[in-house]
Design a protein around this motif. Sequence first.
Motif, mmCIF file in Angstrom:
data_model
loop_
_atom_site.group_PDB
_atom_site.id
_atom_site.type_symbol
_atom_site.label_atom_id
_atom_site.label_comp_id
_atom_site.label_asym_id
_atom_site.label_seq_id
_atom_site.Cartn_x
_atom_site.Cartn_y
_atom_site.Cartn_z
ATOM 1 N N PRO A 108 72.765 5.088 108.846
ATOM 2 C CA PRO A 108 71.721 4.094 108.625
ATOM 3 C C PRO A 108 70.569 4.206 109.628
ATOM 4 C CG PRO A 108 73.875 3.085 108.449
ATOM 5 C CD PRO A 108 74.095 4.464 109.006
ATOM 6 N N PRO A 109 69.364 3.889 109.181
ATOM 7 C CA PRO A 109 68.188 3.956 110.054
ATOM 8 C C PRO A 109 68.097 2.713 110.934
ATOM 9 C CG PRO A 109 67.543 3.145 107.918
ATOM 10 C CD PRO A 109 69.013 3.475 107.817
ATOM 11 N N PRO A 110 67.139 2.666 111.856
ATOM 12 C CA PRO A 110 66.957 1.454 112.672
ATOM 13 C C PRO A 110 66.689 0.235 111.798
ATOM 14 C CG PRO A 110 65.710 3.291 113.581
ATOM 15 C CD PRO A 110 66.218 3.743 112.247
ATOM 16 N N ALA A 111 67.166 -0.918 112.243
ATOM 17 C CA ALA A 111 67.020 -2.149 111.466
ATOM 18 C C ALA A 111 65.562 -2.519 111.238
ATOM 19 C CB ALA A 111 67.744 -3.289 112.170
ATOM 20 N N THR A 112 64.669 -2.046 112.106
ATOM 21 C CA THR A 112 63.249 -2.402 112.004
ATOM 22 C C THR A 112 62.472 -1.497 111.049
ATOM 23 O OG1 THR A 112 62.842 -0.999 113.941
ATOM 24 C CG2 THR A 112 63.172 -3.360 114.336
ATOM 25 N N THR A 113 63.132 -0.553 110.419
ATOM 26 C CA THR A 113 62.446 0.403 109.538
ATOM 27 C C THR A 113 61.728 -0.313 108.398
ATOM 28 O OG1 THR A 113 64.069 2.129 110.012
ATOM 29 C CG2 THR A 113 62.772 2.386 108.008
ATOM 30 N N ASP A 114 60.442 -0.018 108.241
ATOM 31 C CA ASP A 114 59.620 -0.598 107.172
ATOM 32 C C ASP A 114 59.351 0.489 106.134
ATOM 33 O OD1 ASP A 114 57.595 -1.597 105.518
ATOM 34 O OD2 ASP A 114 56.598 -2.659 107.148
ATOM 35 N N PRO A 115 59.689 0.248 104.872
ATOM 36 C CA PRO A 115 59.534 1.275 103.845
ATOM 37 C C PRO A 115 58.143 1.361 103.235
ATOM 38 C CG PRO A 115 60.475 -0.670 102.858
ATOM 39 C CD PRO A 115 60.323 -0.974 104.331
ATOM 40 N N SER A 116 57.220 0.501 103.644
ATOM 41 C CA SER A 116 55.924 0.405 102.965
ATOM 42 C C SER A 116 55.126 1.698 103.019
ATOM 43 C CB SER A 116 55.107 -0.741 103.560
ATOM 44 O OG SER A 116 55.805 -1.959 103.464
ATOM 45 N N ARG A 117 55.128 2.338 104.170
ATOM 46 C CA ARG A 117 54.366 3.586 104.321
ATOM 47 C C ARG A 117 54.949 4.682 103.427
ATOM 48 N NH1 ARG A 117 50.695 4.621 108.219
ATOM 49 N NH2 ARG A 117 51.373 2.808 109.441
ATOM 50 N N ALA A 118 56.263 4.743 103.344
ATOM 51 C CA ALA A 118 56.899 5.748 102.483
ATOM 52 C C ALA A 118 56.611 5.473 101.016
ATOM 53 C CB ALA A 118 58.411 5.767 102.726
ATOM 54 N N ALA A 119 56.591 4.196 100.640
ATOM 55 C CA ALA A 119 56.291 3.832 99.257
ATOM 56 C C ALA A 119 54.883 4.266 98.872
ATOM 57 C CB ALA A 119 56.457 2.329 99.060
ATOM 58 N N ALA A 120 53.926 3.996 99.757
ATOM 59 C CA ALA A 120 52.545 4.414 99.493
ATOM 60 C C ALA A 120 52.452 5.931 99.404
ATOM 61 C CB ALA A 120 51.622 3.876 100.591
ATOM 62 N N GLY A 121 53.169 6.615 100.293
ATOM 63 C CA GLY A 121 53.157 8.075 100.270
ATOM 64 C C GLY A 121 53.720 8.648 98.985
ATOM 65 N N SER A 122 54.656 7.924 98.366
ATOM 66 C CA SER A 122 55.245 8.432 97.128
ATOM 67 C C SER A 122 54.228 8.480 95.995
ATOM 68 C CB SER A 122 56.454 7.577 96.721
ATOM 69 O OG SER A 122 56.076 6.330 96.189
ATOM 70 N N VAL A 123 53.216 7.615 96.061
ATOM 71 C CA VAL A 123 52.152 7.646 95.052
ATOM 72 C C VAL A 123 51.370 8.956 95.169
ATOM 73 C CG1 VAL A 123 50.044 6.503 94.253
ATOM 74 C CG2 VAL A 123 52.000 5.130 94.998
ATOM 75 N N ILE A 124 51.121 9.382 96.409
ATOM 76 C CA ILE A 124 50.446 10.666 96.639
ATOM 77 C C ILE A 124 51.332 11.813 96.170
ATOM 78 C CG2 ILE A 124 49.467 12.188 98.398
ATOM 79 C CD1 ILE A 124 47.864 9.615 97.925
ATOM 80 N N ALA A 125 52.614 11.742 96.493
ATOM 81 C CA ALA A 125 53.544 12.795 96.080
ATOM 82 C C ALA A 125 53.596 12.915 94.566
ATOM 83 C CB ALA A 125 54.932 12.502 96.635
ATOM 84 N N GLU A 126 53.616 11.787 93.879
ATOM 85 C CA GLU A 126 53.654 11.814 92.415
ATOM 86 C C GLU A 126 52.396 12.478 91.860
ATOM 87 O OE1 GLU A 126 54.454 8.731 88.721
ATOM 88 O OE2 GLU A 126 53.353 8.019 90.487
ATOM 89 N N ALA A 127 51.252 12.129 92.418
ATOM 90 C CA ALA A 127 49.985 12.701 91.943
ATOM 91 C C ALA A 127 49.928 14.209 92.126
ATOM 92 C CB ALA A 127 48.816 12.041 92.676
ATOM 93 N N ARG A 128 50.669 14.722 93.106
ATOM 94 C CA ARG A 128 50.675 16.155 93.372
ATOM 95 C C ARG A 128 51.859 16.875 92.729
ATOM 96 N NH1 ARG A 128 47.460 13.802 96.605
ATOM 97 N NH2 ARG A 128 46.021 14.750 98.086
ATOM 98 N N GLY A 129 52.618 16.172 91.914
ATOM 99 C CA GLY A 129 53.756 16.789 91.244
ATOM 100 C C GLY A 129 54.928 17.079 92.155
ATOM 101 N N LEU A 130 55.025 16.341 93.269
ATOM 102 C CA LEU A 130 56.063 16.594 94.265
ATOM 103 C C LEU A 130 56.958 15.381 94.486
ATOM 104 C CD1 LEU A 130 53.798 18.486 96.836
ATOM 105 C CD2 LEU A 130 55.586 19.503 95.407
ATOM 106 N N LEU A 131 56.983 14.485 93.515
ATOM 107 C CA LEU A 131 57.702 13.232 93.713
ATOM 108 C C LEU A 131 59.195 13.445 93.955
ATOM 109 C CD1 LEU A 131 57.615 10.158 93.787
ATOM 110 C CD2 LEU A 131 58.043 10.172 91.315
ATOM 111 N N ARG A 132 59.829 14.268 93.156
ATOM 112 C CA ARG A 132 61.274 14.458 93.306
ATOM 113 C C ARG A 132 61.622 14.971 94.695
ATOM 114 N NH1 ARG A 132 65.234 17.431 89.049
ATOM 115 N NH2 ARG A 132 63.634 16.512 87.713
ATOM 116 N N ASN A 133 60.933 16.008 95.137
ATOM 117 C CA ASN A 133 61.208 16.569 96.461
ATOM 118 C C ASN A 133 60.929 15.554 97.564
ATOM 119 O OD1 ASN A 133 61.889 18.964 95.224
ATOM 120 N ND2 ASN A 133 59.967 19.995 95.708
ATOM 121 N N TYR A 134 59.868 14.790 97.390
ATOM 122 C CA TYR A 134 59.502 13.787 98.391
ATOM 123 C C TYR A 134 60.562 12.688 98.480
ATOM 124 C CZ TYR A 134 56.873 9.945 100.585
ATOM 125 O OH TYR A 134 56.464 8.918 101.393
ATOM 126 N N VAL A 135 60.951 12.149 97.334
ATOM 127 C CA VAL A 135 61.933 11.061 97.319
ATOM 128 C C VAL A 135 63.236 11.503 97.977
ATOM 129 C CG1 VAL A 135 63.409 9.651 95.817
ATOM 130 C CG2 VAL A 135 60.954 9.867 95.339
#
Length: 207
Positions: free
Chosen positions: A87-114
């Motif tokens: 498990p990661p640190p309790a303070t981990t915020d997923p918001s930045r990763a969620a936003a990044g997934s939108v970029i990954a999807e647009a570039r056709g790299l969503l599966r690898n990114y996730v």
Amino acid sequence: MPTSPNAGGAGAAPLNVRVYWNFRSPYCYLASHRMWEVLDRRGARLDWRPLSGWDGRSPPERARSRIPLVRQDVARWAERMNLPFSPPPATTDPSRAAAGSVIAEARGLLRNYVIAVMDAEWGHGRDIGDVDVLAAIADTVGIDRIALEAAHENPAIRARLDGHWRDAQSEGVFGVPTFGVGDQLFWGNDRLDFLDDHLRERGADGG
């Protein structure tokens, strides 16, 4: 079960599977190693709907009380799936990763990114809210790290993430991962077999 009148079949358009996802969920970690096989096998189209912050998760006070049981459960699943679990640190915020997934999807790299993000967070205990951690993942996946970092501050992307949670609530979604096909919702990593069955019964066949 009778075949739906809207079922797929030869020449039919792929069925859409709405995927509500929060990178902070350990059950999304498990699903990240199972859902692609189902989607590929049934030729389904993924409608990616990432969530940020606490959206789609138990509120903090409830989450704290559930941690011991959840970690036992996820550890059993991880062992069965031959996955590391840290498990990661309790303070981990997923918001930045969620936003990044939108970029990954647009570039056709969503599966690898996730997969890369979930493995770093839940397989190796990394804080995916840390800019440097996500930048390293971006390099591994092949996404420009500057674009990934900028995604979190992009008003359009933030509005999209907020819209996903409004849509989720309007559908009655309260946990992640949740997979939606039409009016049918499948909540949790352990419902992927039912999702697979439903897609098959609807005539979805990627073969």
